[in-house]
Design an enzyme around this catalytic site. Sequence first.
Site, short mmCIF file in Angstrom:
data_model
loop_
_atom_site.label_atom_id
_atom_site.label_comp_id
_atom_site.label_asym_id
_atom_site.label_seq_id
_atom_site.Cartn_x
_atom_site.Cartn_y
_atom_site.Cartn_z
N HIS A 1 6.07 6.42 11.06
CA HIS A 1 5.45 6.25 9.74
C HIS A 1 4.52 7.45 9.55
O HIS A 1 3.30 7.32 9.61
CB HIS A 1 4.67 4.92 9.73
N ARG B 1 11.61 3.95 2.43
CA ARG B 1 11.26 3.08 3.56
C ARG B 1 12.47 2.25 3.90
O ARG B 1 13.12 1.69 2.99
CB ARG B 1 10.09 2.17 3.19
N LYS C 1 26.56 -4.53 -3.76
CA LYS C 1 28.00 -4.58 -4.02
C LYS C 1 28.78 -3.91 -2.90
O LYS C 1 29.98 -3.70 -3.02
CB LYS C 1 28.31 -3.84 -5.33
N ARG D 1 0.80 -1.23 0.00
CA ARG D 1 0.00 0.00 0.00
C ARG D 1 0.83 1.27 0.00
O ARG D 1 0.54 2.21 -0.74
CB ARG D 1 -0.93 0.04 1.22
N THR D 2 1.84 1.32 0.85
CA THR D 2 2.59 2.58 0.98
C THR D 2 3.33 2.85 -0.33
O THR D 2 3.35 3.98 -0.81
CB THR D 2 3.57 2.50 2.17
C1 NCD Z 1 2.36 -0.68 8.23
C2 NCD Z 1 3.87 -0.52 8.29
O1 NCD Z 1 4.57 -0.80 7.32
O2 NCD Z 1 4.32 -0.06 9.33
N1 NCD Z 1 1.89 -0.93 6.93
C3 NCD Z 1 1.59 0.11 6.12
O3 NCD Z 1 2.45 0.91 5.78
N2 NCD Z 1 0.31 0.27 5.75
C4 NCD Z 1 1.82 -1.63 9.24
C5 NCD Z 1 2.30 -3.04 9.21
O4 NCD Z 1 3.14 -3.44 8.42
O5 NCD Z 1 1.79 -3.80 10.05
#
Ligand code: NCD
Length: 358
Positions: free
Chosen positions: A172, A139, A118, A89-90
């Site tokens: 997040h 991320r 590498k 999703r993100t």
């Molecule tokens: C969350 C995350 O990555 O922290 N997911 C997300 O970004 N929607 C929650 C999770 O992974 O449980």
Amino acid sequence: MGDLTIISWDDFSRLTLTEKRPYLARPEGDGMPYHTLFAQQFDRELLERLCTLANRIRFINKSKEGALYLKNVLAHKRAMLYFSQPSSRTFLSHLAACQILGITTGSVRDAATSSEFKGESHEDSIRTFSSYFDMIIMRSPEQGLAEKMAWELSNSERPVPILNAGSGKDQHPTQALLDIYTLLRSFETKGGVDGRTITFCGDLLRGRTVRSLSYLLTNFRDVKQIFVAPDALQVPDDVIGILKEKGVKYEIGSDLKAATRVSDAVYMTRIQDEWDRSKGESAKIDTSRFKFGAEELALLGKDAIIMHPLPRRDEIALCCDHDPRAMYWRQMRNGMWIRAALIASVFGFERKIMDCGY
Ligand code: NCD
């Protein structure tokens, strides 16, 4: 006004998150972030501005003419999606948000496919991305990496904004923005978010979405937060410390049914066992009482909602999915609109979109 070039990394890293905020803001002084790293960068005014802009983008995008107008807004920009941790999703909602605004994107989704394999350092990789792109959406499993990269980039010849799409167990911020947008939309015609009770349930120790959202909720008046989890996964002290400092009402417990009865929103989370220190560590914890099913649904108020950042495992029973109070699907789509609003604002296009004729 934001400027990371006037402070050394050592001095910056010693500041509290609130003290860091001004260094991360757009130099134009409109209060919007330049680098988006943690929830402490957003106050209520900013949250409301972003949600208003997200609503506006959502509306403009409904007509072909409007959608084409939006596609031109940032057609001159490129963004890099650098995800060295799993994501559906993100990743996709940032990608879709870029597409709405006409931003061209590139991506690395697995460090094994980049030169990091590498032996290249994160610093060098990110400098490489900034040579080709105008924004880095990242991320990482490493807490604090996005912050370090933001400082490095601001002090390089090609400063570009960083957007933290999840940093370790820590923060997040854009998930918290979409959670707030979902709460604001859900209670828009029902008296708003002030005075509400929100329950967090599941792995509150290692869930970064909980830390970011718990903070953003402190921007609202009289919001009570209830934390329901097994002892071993209860909300960490730093989150509670902030609530105490801000005089926010909270409760720590283990009775999901009791919390559901009094909550306006129940925010479920999955067990974050990717952080287990030994194999099977989480599986030894009894999580059976921390699942939302038919019994909890029957106790939930008629205007209350169920939220989840997703992915879910079995912590919300499938029988809840078609209930109008199940908000997790809409929550997911809201992520695309609020991220489009944030990205447009980072590039200074908030007013232009708000004032356009569509
Ligand atoms: C969350 C995350 O990555 O922290 N997911 C997300 O970004 N929607 C929650 C999770 O992974 O449980």
